[in-house]
Design a protein around this motif. Structure first.
Motif, PDB file in Angstrom:
ATOM      1  N   ILE A  83       0.975  -4.817  15.079  1.00 11.12           N
ATOM      2  CA  ILE A  83       2.075  -4.061  14.638  1.00 11.12           C
ATOM      3  C   ILE A  83       3.375  -4.694  14.825  1.00 11.12           C
ATOM      4  O   ILE A  83       4.158  -5.061  14.335  1.00 11.12           O
ATOM      5  CB  ILE A  83       2.040  -2.642  15.183  1.00 11.12           C
ATOM      6  N   LEU A 125       6.213  -6.368  12.345  1.00 12.43           N
ATOM      7  CA  LEU A 125       7.601  -6.127  12.412  1.00 12.43           C
ATOM      8  C   LEU A 125       8.436  -7.126  12.772  1.00 12.43           C
ATOM      9  O   LEU A 125       9.569  -7.364  12.334  1.00 12.43           O
ATOM     10  CB  LEU A 125       7.734  -5.009  13.512  1.00 12.43           C
ATOM     11  N   ASN A 185       6.460   1.741   6.633  1.00 11.46           N
ATOM     12  CA  ASN A 185       5.520   2.080   7.320  1.00 11.46           C
ATOM     13  C   ASN A 185       4.179   2.195   6.804  1.00 11.46           C
ATOM     14  O   ASN A 185       3.123   1.987   7.633  1.00 11.46           O
ATOM     15  CB  ASN A 185       5.957   3.476   7.849  1.00 11.46           C
ATOM     16  N   VAL A 199       2.553  -1.255   6.496  1.00  9.49           N
ATOM     17  CA  VAL A 199       2.279  -1.451   8.154  1.00  9.49           C
ATOM     18  C   VAL A 199       0.861  -0.863   8.376  1.00  9.49           C
ATOM     19  O   VAL A 199      -0.260  -1.360   8.816  1.00  9.49           O
ATOM     20  CB  VAL A 199       3.044  -1.031   9.258  1.00  9.49           C
ATOM     21  N   ALA A 200       0.870   0.325   8.043  1.00 10.60           N
ATOM     22  CA  ALA A 200      -0.651   0.868   8.107  1.00 10.60           C
ATOM     23  C   ALA A 200      -1.642   0.412   7.364  1.00 10.60           C
ATOM     24  O   ALA A 200      -2.844   0.353   7.909  1.00 10.60           O
ATOM     25  CB  ALA A 200      -0.226   2.714   7.858  1.00 10.60           C
ATOM     26  N   PRO A 239      -0.579   6.122   8.335  1.00  9.82           N
ATOM     27  CA  PRO A 239       0.724   6.016   8.518  1.00  9.82           C
ATOM     28  C   PRO A 239       1.191   6.940   9.732  1.00  9.82           C
ATOM     29  O   PRO A 239       2.249   6.092  10.502  1.00  9.82           O
ATOM     30  CB  PRO A 239       1.518   6.389   7.168  1.00  9.82           C
ATOM     31  N   SER A 240       1.009   7.915  10.018  1.00  8.94           N
ATOM     32  CA  SER A 240       1.550   8.912  11.076  1.00  8.94           C
ATOM     33  C   SER A 240       1.232   8.391  12.350  1.00  8.94           C
ATOM     34  O   SER A 240       1.931   8.080  13.352  1.00  8.94           O
ATOM     35  CB  SER A 240       1.035  10.214  10.922  1.00  8.94           C
ATOM     36  N   VAL A 270       0.411   4.936  12.866  1.00  3.53           N
ATOM     37  CA  VAL A 270       1.394   3.859  13.082  1.00  3.53           C
ATOM     38  C   VAL A 270       2.759   4.227  13.532  1.00  3.53           C
ATOM     39  O   VAL A 270       3.343   3.607  14.356  1.00  3.53           O
ATOM     40  CB  VAL A 270       1.274   2.869  11.750  1.00  3.53           C
ATOM     41  N   LEU A 271       3.383   5.001  12.794  1.00  5.11           N
ATOM     42  CA  LEU A 271       4.590   5.561  12.999  1.00  5.11           C
ATOM     43  C   LEU A 271       4.680   6.091  14.797  1.00  5.11           C
ATOM     44  O   LEU A 271       5.739   5.563  15.165  1.00  5.11           O
ATOM     45  CB  LEU A 271       5.153   6.655  12.381  1.00  5.11           C
ATOM     46  N   ILE A 285       4.669   3.067  16.950  1.00  7.90           N
ATOM     47  CA  ILE A 285       5.977   2.191  16.848  1.00  7.90           C
ATOM     48  C   ILE A 285       6.917   2.962  17.728  1.00  7.90           C
ATOM     49  O   ILE A 285       7.793   2.381  18.721  1.00  7.90           O
ATOM     50  CB  ILE A 285       6.383   1.950  15.348  1.00  7.90           C
TER      51      ILE A 285
END
Length: 151
Positions: free
Chosen positions: A9, A13, A21, A24-25, A32-33, A35-36, A39
């Motif tokens: 990750i 970035l 996002n 990235v996921a 995605p949640s 990964v968020l 981060i």
């Protein structure tokens, strides 16, 4: 210690901070949640200092880069000197360095005329400054703030 996914990750970035996002996921094969949340955790833990846009210096007439070695009459690192150098808008970096027992300053300016004026009018007038030595850059092959991340 960071795990493999967090390292991936961070690499993603660094490559492109504005990447969605969801992308990235997809690249790390996570929701995605999740990964968020990772981060946000990396930000809270201080692994991510912030996000910034890199402007094209040529579009702002800031083609000339120079490194200025600043010697002071005081021995050792003195935060007031570092702060005085930091307060000069054209200064991009200030480092206290070994060897010359002084500071190495990176400036980005329009040309050598502006460079000379900044050295005379903004750097040399700092009370503790004894001398400066300037190296001007003729061509840049690489300039980055990225940190190599293993993993």
């Amino acid at each position: 210690m960071l795990d493999e996914i967090s390292l991936k990750i961070l690499n993603i970035l660094q490559e492109k901070a504005r990447i969605p996002n969801v992308e990235v996921a997809r690249r790390v094969e996570m929701a995605p949640s999740a990964v968020l949340e990772r981060i946000r955790k990396l930000e809270r833990q201080g692994f991510i200092d912030g996000y910034e846009v890199r402007l094209n210096p040529e579009r702002f007439d800031r083609r000339q880069i120079a490194f200025v070695e600043v010697q002071t009459r005081l021995v050792g690192d003195h935060p007031q000197i570092g702060q005085a150098l930091t307060n000069i808008p054209e200064v991009q970096e200030v480092h206290y360095v070994a060897g010359l027992d002084g500071y190495l300053v990176k400036l980005r300016v329009a040309d050598t005329v502006e460079l000379g004026a900044i050295i005379r009018e903004k750097i040399a007038v700092i009370t503790e400054v004894v001398s400066t030595r300037t190296t001007t850059v003729l061509h840049t092959y690489k300039e980055t703030a990225r940190i190599p991340i293993r993993g």
